[in-house]
Design a protein around this motif. Sequence first.
Motif, PDB file in Angstrom:
ATOM      1  N   ALA A  83      -3.948 -24.444   5.578  1.00 31.04           N
ATOM      2  CA  ALA A  83      -3.166 -25.497   4.932  1.00 31.04           C
ATOM      3  C   ALA A  83      -4.026 -26.713   4.614  1.00 31.04           C
ATOM      4  N   VAL A  84      -4.947 -27.047   5.506  1.00 30.35           N
ATOM      5  CA  VAL A  84      -5.833 -28.189   5.271  1.00 30.35           C
ATOM      6  C   VAL A  84      -6.752 -27.907   4.083  1.00 30.35           C
ATOM      7  N   TYR A  85      -7.305 -26.702   4.024  1.00 30.90           N
ATOM      8  CA  TYR A  85      -8.171 -26.348   2.896  1.00 30.90           C
ATOM      9  C   TYR A  85      -7.390 -26.350   1.582  1.00 30.90           C
ATOM     10  N   ALA A  86      -6.163 -25.850   1.614  1.00 29.81           N
ATOM     11  CA  ALA A  86      -5.339 -25.841   0.406  1.00 29.81           C
ATOM     12  C   ALA A  86      -5.044 -27.262  -0.048  1.00 29.81           C
ATOM     13  N   TRP A  87      -4.802 -28.150   0.902  1.00 28.95           N
ATOM     14  CA  TRP A  87      -4.532 -29.552   0.555  1.00 28.95           C
ATOM     15  C   TRP A  87      -5.764 -30.199  -0.070  1.00 28.95           C
ATOM     16  N   ALA A  88      -6.935 -29.947   0.484  1.00 30.08           N
ATOM     17  CA  ALA A  88      -8.165 -30.523  -0.071  1.00 30.08           C
ATOM     18  C   ALA A  88      -8.348 -30.110  -1.523  1.00 30.08           C
ATOM     19  N   ASP A  89      -8.124 -28.834  -1.796  1.00 31.92           N
ATOM     20  CA  ASP A  89      -8.252 -28.355  -3.176  1.00 31.92           C
ATOM     21  C   ASP A  89      -7.195 -28.992  -4.084  1.00 31.92           C
ATOM     22  N   ALA A  90      -5.979 -29.155  -3.544  1.00 31.80           N
ATOM     23  CA  ALA A  90      -4.895 -29.751  -4.326  1.00 31.80           C
ATOM     24  C   ALA A  90      -5.185 -31.205  -4.658  1.00 31.80           C
ATOM     25  N   VAL A  91      -5.792 -31.925  -3.723  1.00 30.89           N
ATOM     26  CA  VAL A  91      -6.127 -33.338  -3.962  1.00 30.89           C
ATOM     27  C   VAL A  91      -7.055 -33.458  -5.169  1.00 30.89           C
ATOM     28  N   VAL A  92      -8.056 -32.588  -5.246  1.00 30.76           N
ATOM     29  CA  VAL A  92      -9.004 -32.651  -6.361  1.00 30.76           C
ATOM     30  C   VAL A  92      -8.314 -32.259  -7.668  1.00 30.76           C
ATOM     31  N   ARG A  93      -7.436 -31.269  -7.616  1.00 34.51           N
ATOM     32  CA  ARG A  93      -6.707 -30.889  -8.835  1.00 34.51           C
ATOM     33  C   ARG A  93      -5.829 -32.034  -9.337  1.00 34.51           C
ATOM     34  N   GLU A  94      -5.186 -32.731  -8.412  1.00 36.34           N
ATOM     35  CA  GLU A  94      -4.235 -33.779  -8.791  1.00 36.34           C
ATOM     36  C   GLU A  94      -4.915 -35.088  -9.169  1.00 36.34           C
ATOM     37  N   HIS A  95      -6.050 -35.372  -8.544  1.00 38.64           N
ATOM     38  CA  HIS A  95      -6.713 -36.665  -8.759  1.00 38.64           C
ATOM     39  C   HIS A  95      -8.031 -36.552  -9.521  1.00 38.64           C
ATOM     40  N   GLY A  96      -8.551 -35.362  -9.672  1.00 37.91           N
ATOM     41  CA  GLY A  96      -9.816 -35.186 -10.381  1.00 37.91           C
ATOM     42  C   GLY A  96     -11.037 -35.298  -9.506  1.00 37.91           C
ATOM     43  N   LYS A  97     -10.881 -35.906  -8.339  1.00 34.64           N
ATOM     44  CA  LYS A  97     -11.998 -36.068  -7.407  1.00 34.64           C
ATOM     45  C   LYS A  97     -11.431 -36.584  -6.089  1.00 34.64           C
ATOM     46  N   VAL A  98     -12.276 -36.649  -5.064  1.00 34.02           N
ATOM     47  CA  VAL A  98     -11.922 -37.311  -3.817  1.00 34.02           C
ATOM     48  C   VAL A  98     -13.199 -37.905  -3.231  1.00 34.02           C
ATOM     49  N   ASN A  99     -13.122 -39.161  -2.799  1.00 32.54           N
ATOM     50  CA  ASN A  99     -14.293 -39.872  -2.277  1.00 32.54           C
ATOM     51  C   ASN A  99     -14.263 -40.083  -0.772  1.00 32.54           C
ATOM     52  N   LEU A 100     -13.058 -40.161  -0.215  1.00 30.39           N
ATOM     53  CA  LEU A 100     -12.940 -40.465   1.207  1.00 30.39           C
ATOM     54  C   LEU A 100     -11.894 -39.568   1.851  1.00 30.39           C
ATOM     55  N   ILE A 101     -12.174 -39.095   3.060  1.00 29.04           N
ATOM     56  CA  ILE A 101     -11.177 -38.415   3.875  1.00 29.04           C
ATOM     57  C   ILE A 101     -11.080 -39.157   5.208  1.00 29.04           C
ATOM     58  N   PHE A 102      -9.892 -39.647   5.501  1.00 26.17           N
ATOM     59  CA  PHE A 102      -9.615 -40.291   6.786  1.00 26.17           C
ATOM     60  C   PHE A 102      -8.892 -39.262   7.650  1.00 26.17           C
ATOM     61  N   ASN A 103      -9.620 -38.657   8.591  1.00 21.49           N
ATOM     62  CA  ASN A 103      -9.021 -37.708   9.524  1.00 21.49           C
ATOM     63  C   ASN A 103      -8.414 -38.515  10.669  1.00 21.49           C
ATOM     64  N   ASN A 104      -7.192 -38.968  10.430  1.00 27.58           N
ATOM     65  CA  ASN A 104      -6.557 -39.960  11.277  1.00 27.58           C
ATOM     66  C   ASN A 104      -5.447 -39.397  12.158  1.00 27.58           C
ATOM     67  N   ALA A 105      -4.867 -38.253  11.797  1.00 25.70           N
ATOM     68  CA  ALA A 105      -3.732 -37.709  12.544  1.00 25.70           C
ATOM     69  C   ALA A 105      -4.121 -37.421  13.991  1.00 25.70           C
ATOM     70  N   GLY A 106      -3.221 -37.734  14.912  1.00 29.80           N
ATOM     71  CA  GLY A 106      -3.511 -37.478  16.315  1.00 29.80           C
ATOM     72  C   GLY A 106      -2.273 -37.554  17.180  1.00 29.80           C
ATOM     73  N   VAL A 107      -2.358 -36.951  18.357  1.00 31.16           N
ATOM     74  CA  VAL A 107      -1.257 -36.936  19.317  1.00 31.16           C
ATOM     75  C   VAL A 107      -1.818 -37.240  20.697  1.00 31.16           C
ATOM     76  N   ALA A 108      -0.911 -37.492  21.650  1.00 31.96           N
ATOM     77  CA  ALA A 108      -1.322 -37.808  23.016  1.00 31.96           C
ATOM     78  C   ALA A 108      -0.614 -36.886  23.997  1.00 31.96           C
ATOM     79  N   LEU A 109      -1.262 -36.691  25.135  1.00 31.01           N
ATOM     80  CA  LEU A 109      -0.730 -35.823  26.186  1.00 31.01           C
ATOM     81  C   LEU A 109      -1.101 -36.406  27.538  1.00 31.01           C
TER      82      LEU A 109
END
Length: 281
Positions: free
Chosen positions: A69-95
């Motif tokens: 799903a992450v790889y599919a999203w990366a490809d979709a971002v480029v299709r929708e925006h033409g390029k991508v310059n930054l990825i903020f890997n920000n999602a997180g959880v606590a335990l």
Amino acid sequence: MKSFQDKVAAITGAGSGMGRELAIELAKQGCHLALSDVNEQGLAQTMSLLKAYPVRVTSTRLDVSQREAVYAWADAVVREHGKVNLIFNNAGVALGSTLEGVAYEDFEWIMNINFWGVVYGSKAFLPHLRASGDGHIINTSSIFGLFAVPANGCYNASKFAVRGFSECLRQEMELTAAPVSVTSVHPGGIKTNIAQAARMSSNLDGLLAKDGQSARDNFDKLFITSANRAARIILKAVRGNKRRVLVGPDAKFMDLLVRLLPSAYQRLVTAGARMQARRSL
């Protein structure tokens, strides 16, 4: 990257907290956005806050623990925006759990999101960042990626791993003269909902707090930096191409403490945990 104007940034965990504030601050600076979160309601709220800005914004429900799903999203971002310059890997959880008592299912859950989500995001976007000619990977570790605390061993493990992965990736990008940089982010106590949303094991009851909710509330009291302030600090570090950014005075203090007392700091942390437990029980 001295300016975010007309750049394209992808952000995971954009439905709340630092992810939302990063999106808003980037939009103010003319950056187009591709947002994702597993929480569709929170993501929709972030999208509504961005309507005032003249930038292109797309959104996707995404579970960062799912590699395909992450790889599919990366490809979709480029299709929708033409390029991508930054990825903020920000999602997180606590335990919250002891390491002796933690269920493997819970340990795998937090590692799949906090660590593997960062790995997937970095590797999925890296070819696109190279193609942009001006790319940057921003990975959220934690103050707990610098020092360990009891009852947070699984979280520590995930965030130490993010730190090591990010620092090595930065070095490899430099060795290959890649047009991509990497920044490791170490927030202290940021005013988000991560503590209240945390999984808490019953093996902590009576150890450091009366029960799971008391433990969540105790962590909330340590959150002293606003998510907006954190976002602005992070973006300043990206513009300055910093290898590591400490977010909040508590992060700076603990970083200094660990540098001065690389082993002995553990005694201080244990003593502090005992004091907190006596006040909570």
